[in-house]
Design a protein around this motif. Structure first.
Motif, PDB file in Angstrom:
ATOM      1  N   VAL A 104      61.623   3.065  -7.645  1.00 56.60           N
ATOM      2  CA  VAL A 104      60.599   3.165  -8.677  1.00 56.60           C
ATOM      3  C   VAL A 104      61.073   4.172  -9.712  1.00 56.60           C
ATOM      4  N   GLN A 105      61.071   3.780 -10.983  1.00 58.19           N
ATOM      5  CA  GLN A 105      61.449   4.713 -12.041  1.00 58.19           C
ATOM      6  C   GLN A 105      60.187   5.170 -12.763  1.00 58.19           C
ATOM      7  N   LEU A 106      60.063   6.488 -12.911  1.00 54.48           N
ATOM      8  CA  LEU A 106      58.891   7.080 -13.547  1.00 54.48           C
ATOM      9  C   LEU A 106      59.319   7.950 -14.712  1.00 54.48           C
ATOM     10  N   ASN A 107      58.450   8.069 -15.697  1.00 56.93           N
ATOM     11  CA  ASN A 107      58.715   8.934 -16.839  1.00 56.93           C
ATOM     12  C   ASN A 107      58.206  10.345 -16.540  1.00 56.93           C
ATOM     13  N   ILE A 108      58.913  11.325 -17.049  1.00 53.65           N
ATOM     14  CA  ILE A 108      58.469  12.708 -16.979  1.00 53.65           C
ATOM     15  C   ILE A 108      57.957  13.065 -18.364  1.00 53.65           C
ATOM     16  N   LEU A 109      56.685  13.427 -18.433  1.00 56.53           N
ATOM     17  CA  LEU A 109      56.082  13.776 -19.709  1.00 56.53           C
ATOM     18  C   LEU A 109      55.865  15.280 -19.789  1.00 56.53           C
ATOM     19  N   ASN A 110      55.735  15.763 -20.975  1.00 55.82           N
ATOM     20  CA  ASN A 110      55.618  17.174 -21.353  1.00 55.82           C
ATOM     21  C   ASN A 110      57.026  17.752 -21.428  1.00 55.82           C
ATOM     22  N   SER A 111      57.268  18.501 -22.459  1.00 59.05           N
ATOM     23  CA  SER A 111      58.610  19.034 -22.686  1.00 59.05           C
ATOM     24  C   SER A 111      58.951  20.184 -21.749  1.00 59.05           C
ATOM     25  N   LYS A 112      57.932  20.770 -21.097  1.00 59.23           N
ATOM     26  CA  LYS A 112      58.174  21.830 -20.120  1.00 59.23           C
ATOM     27  C   LYS A 112      57.055  21.791 -19.084  1.00 59.23           C
ATOM     28  N   ALA A 113      57.230  22.541 -17.996  1.00 63.90           N
ATOM     29  CA  ALA A 113      56.234  22.565 -16.923  1.00 63.90           C
ATOM     30  C   ALA A 113      54.916  23.143 -17.444  1.00 63.90           C
TER      31      ALA A 113
END
Length: 145
Positions: A113-122
């Motif tokens: 499963v490929q997921l996107n990571i959103l937000n430029s930082k934690a």
């Protein structure tokens, strides 16, 4: 016709500026996120359609292992979408995708499963794309401790 070296440098600078603008517009990390920042328990955010989850959960560990509980994965075939719910364990890794970073979850069942990571930082938000690349439809936020 060859470009003058100074013209080539200007073109490269413009290209890098465009990539930076695209990354910032997408609000996705351009530098590799730390596994410690991604590790944690993720639950559906308020942006996720309530019909797509019951008690869905994604647990990411900093050692690269993970667990999914009733995790919805939407697949698109011939213009329609099907939702499959995974309850499984596996591993996760980061993958450089053009100018941003994505997450790949490898399940022991050989599914991926490929997921996107959103937000430029934690803190980061995890999302699954819809049928079109611009349409993220499943959003998961880190659960409050």
């Amino acid at each position: 016709m060859a470009l003058h070296p100074q013209s080539r440098s200007i073109c490269n600078a413009i290209l890098l500026a465009l990539v930076a603008v695209m990354v910032s517009c997408n609000n996705r990390p351009s530098t590799e996120p730390k596994s410690e920042d991604l590790a944690g328990r993720y639950v559906p955010s308020d942006l996720t359609d309530k019909r797509l989850h019951v008690d869905s959960e994604l647990l990411l560990r900093s050692d690269g292992s993970c667990e999914l509980k009733d995790f919805p994965v939407v697949t698109y075939v011939s213009g329609g979408g099907d939702v499959f719910y995974y309850t499984n364990s596996g591993s996760w890794r980061l993958k450089k995708d053009l100018a941003t970073w994505t997450m790949v979850i490898d399940l022991h069942s050989k599914d991926e499963v490929q997921l996107n990571i959103l937000n430029s930082k934690a803190p980061y938000r995890i999302a699954q794309e819809g049928e079109n690349v611009e349409d993220d439809i499943l959003f998961f936020d880190k659960a409050k401790q």
